[in-house]
Write a protein that holds these residues in place. Structure first.
Motif, PDB file in Angstrom:
ATOM      1  N   UNK A 134       0.919  -1.247   0.070  1.00 13.59           N
ATOM      2  CA  UNK A 134      -0.141   0.141   0.204  1.00 13.59           C
ATOM      3  C   UNK A 134       0.855   1.071   0.018  1.00 13.59           C
ATOM      4  N   UNK A 135       1.970   1.227   0.504  1.00 12.78           N
ATOM      5  CA  UNK A 135       2.733   2.418   0.901  1.00 12.78           C
ATOM      6  C   UNK A 135       3.583   2.496  -0.503  1.00 12.78           C
ATOM      7  N   UNK A 136       4.055   1.591  -1.106  1.00 17.52           N
ATOM      8  CA  UNK A 136       4.593   1.763  -2.386  1.00 17.52           C
ATOM      9  C   UNK A 136       3.955   2.134  -3.653  1.00 17.52           C
ATOM     10  N   UNK A 137       2.783   1.898  -3.532  1.00 20.38           N
ATOM     11  CA  UNK A 137       1.858   1.903  -4.598  1.00 20.38           C
ATOM     12  C   UNK A 137       1.342   3.443  -4.630  1.00 20.38           C
ATOM     13  N   UNK A 138       1.162   3.990  -3.248  1.00 21.68           N
ATOM     14  CA  UNK A 138       0.986   5.461  -2.682  1.00 21.68           C
ATOM     15  C   UNK A 138       1.855   6.292  -3.532  1.00 21.68           C
ATOM     16  N   UNK A 139       3.323   5.836  -3.279  1.00 23.69           N
ATOM     17  CA  UNK A 139       4.621   6.464  -3.636  1.00 23.69           C
ATOM     18  C   UNK A 139       4.671   6.687  -5.342  1.00 23.69           C
ATOM     19  N   UNK A 140       4.336   5.423  -5.713  1.00 23.44           N
ATOM     20  CA  UNK A 140       4.112   5.490  -7.317  1.00 23.44           C
ATOM     21  C   UNK A 140       3.282   6.357  -7.975  1.00 23.44           C
ATOM     22  N   UNK A 141       2.135   6.605  -7.336  1.00 23.43           N
ATOM     23  CA  UNK A 141       1.084   7.514  -7.967  1.00 23.43           C
ATOM     24  C   UNK A 141       1.644   8.776  -7.838  1.00 23.43           C
ATOM     25  N   UNK A 142       2.522   9.364  -7.001  1.00 23.44           N
ATOM     26  CA  UNK A 142       3.151  10.648  -7.032  1.00 23.44           C
ATOM     27  C   UNK A 142       4.261  10.665  -8.104  1.00 23.44           C
ATOM     28  N   UNK A 143       5.078   9.581  -8.326  1.00 17.08           N
ATOM     29  CA  UNK A 143       5.952   9.428  -9.444  1.00 17.08           C
ATOM     30  C   UNK A 143       5.454   9.611 -10.892  1.00 17.08           C
ATOM     31  N   UNK A 144       4.214   8.743 -11.035  1.00 17.77           N
ATOM     32  CA  UNK A 144       3.567   8.951 -12.111  1.00 17.77           C
ATOM     33  C   UNK A 144       2.960  10.284 -12.451  1.00 17.77           C
ATOM     34  N   UNK A 145       2.585  11.031 -11.480  1.00 13.50           N
ATOM     35  CA  UNK A 145       1.992  12.444 -11.648  1.00 13.50           C
ATOM     36  C   UNK A 145       3.175  13.416 -11.983  1.00 13.50           C
ATOM     37  N   UNK A 146       4.357  13.005 -11.323  1.00 12.44           N
ATOM     38  CA  UNK A 146       5.598  13.946 -11.796  1.00 12.44           C
ATOM     39  C   UNK A 146       5.830  13.754 -13.185  1.00 12.44           C
ATOM     40  N   UNK A 147       5.795  12.669 -13.645  1.00 11.16           N
ATOM     41  CA  UNK A 147       6.113  12.110 -15.034  1.00 11.16           C
ATOM     42  C   UNK A 147       5.080  12.403 -16.116  1.00 11.16           C
ATOM     43  N   UNK A 148       3.796  12.770 -15.654  1.00 17.03           N
ATOM     44  CA  UNK A 148       2.695  13.247 -16.581  1.00 17.03           C
ATOM     45  C   UNK A 148       2.910  14.855 -16.816  1.00 17.03           C
ATOM     46  N   UNK A 149       3.262  15.332 -15.726  1.00 19.74           N
ATOM     47  CA  UNK A 149       3.488  16.764 -15.575  1.00 19.74           C
ATOM     48  C   UNK A 149       4.746  17.139 -16.489  1.00 19.74           C
ATOM     49  N   UNK A 150       5.835  16.249 -16.582  1.00 17.32           N
ATOM     50  CA  UNK A 150       7.067  16.719 -17.225  1.00 17.32           C
ATOM     51  C   UNK A 150       6.757  16.200 -18.830  1.00 17.32           C
ATOM     52  N   UNK A 151       5.972  15.545 -18.932  1.00 18.18           N
ATOM     53  CA  UNK A 151       5.629  15.050 -20.575  1.00 18.18           C
ATOM     54  C   UNK A 151       4.526  15.724 -20.950  1.00 18.18           C
ATOM     55  N   UNK A 152       3.792  16.619 -20.418  1.00 17.75           N
ATOM     56  CA  UNK A 152       2.846  17.356 -20.794  1.00 17.75           C
ATOM     57  C   UNK A 152       3.105  18.255 -21.966  1.00 17.75           C
ATOM     58  N   UNK A 153       2.111  18.128 -22.963  1.00 20.00           N
ATOM     59  CA  UNK A 153       2.557  18.746 -24.319  1.00 20.00           C
ATOM     60  C   UNK A 153       3.627  18.077 -25.251  1.00 20.00           C
ATOM     61  N   UNK A 154       4.178  17.303 -24.789  1.00 17.26           N
ATOM     62  CA  UNK A 154       5.314  16.276 -25.475  1.00 17.26           C
ATOM     63  C   UNK A 154       4.883  14.965 -26.161  1.00 17.26           C
TER      64      UNK A 154
END
Length: 183
Positions: A134-154
């Motif tokens: 449960x802890x790791x998947x919660x952390x992963x959701x934040x990592x995916x959100x950061x990735x989504x922001x970094x790739x927005x528009x690209x």
């Protein structure tokens, strides 16, 4: 190729989706043990040295093998995706960045459940290796959100996973996503 499909090991990954993408003509990146579900994938991506240690001897030789783990790269002669690994990350998240580095303009995600509500993986728990908590998947959701922001528009990232806790990528059924990227 400007469209990649990435298959992670979430429990929602199923055989019919894997068969459909195998016949799509699009390059497939399998994350960790998901190469078993998509044996004709072009790439295997894993960041975990212990996973490589446990699996290197059973992997198909025809597949391009990639990692962000420098020790795995040196130990097994893997292709190195040189990316900052000082902070927490997961192989699914890094495979998205890898696809973007390969020129992807569209990425379709499968098996990106990012939840343990339906189990750990489509193949069950790893033995002797880490499994999601449960802890790791919660952390992963934040990592995916950061990735989504970094790739927005690209990069156009479409999450076609049958079940997902990720809210940061646009959702679309697999057939519809395949039609969209074919245009």
């Amino acid at each position: 190729m400007n469209t990649f499909i990435i298959c992670a090991s979430g429990p929602s990954l199923n055989k019919s989706d894997c068969e459909l993408i195998s016949g799509s003509g699009l390059p497939v990146i399998a994350v960790n043990s998901t190469w078993r579900a998509v044996p004709d994938c072009e790439y295997i991506y894993a960041g975990d040295l212990r996973w490589w240690d446990a699996n290197i001897d059973v992997l198909p030789s025809s597949v391009s093998r990639w990692t962000c783990n420098y020790r795995a790269h040196k130990r097994y002669g893997l292709n190195l995706f040189d990316t900052d690994t000082r902070w927490a990350f997961n192989s699914g998240q890094r495979s998205i960045l890898f696809a973007a580095s390969q020129g992807a303009k569209n990425i379709i995600l499968l098996g990106f459940d990012c939840s343990i509500n339906g189990g750990s993986h489509w193949h069950g728990d790893h033995f002797g290796l880490d499994n999601p908590t449960a802890e790791s998947v919660t952390r992963w959701r934040g990592e995916f959100a950061n990735t989504a922001r970094a790739l927005t528009g690209k990069v156009n990232i479409i999450n076609s996973s049958r079940q997902t806790a990720l809210k940061c990528f646009r959702r679309l059924g697999l057939n519809e996503a395949l039609r969209e990227v074919a245009c």
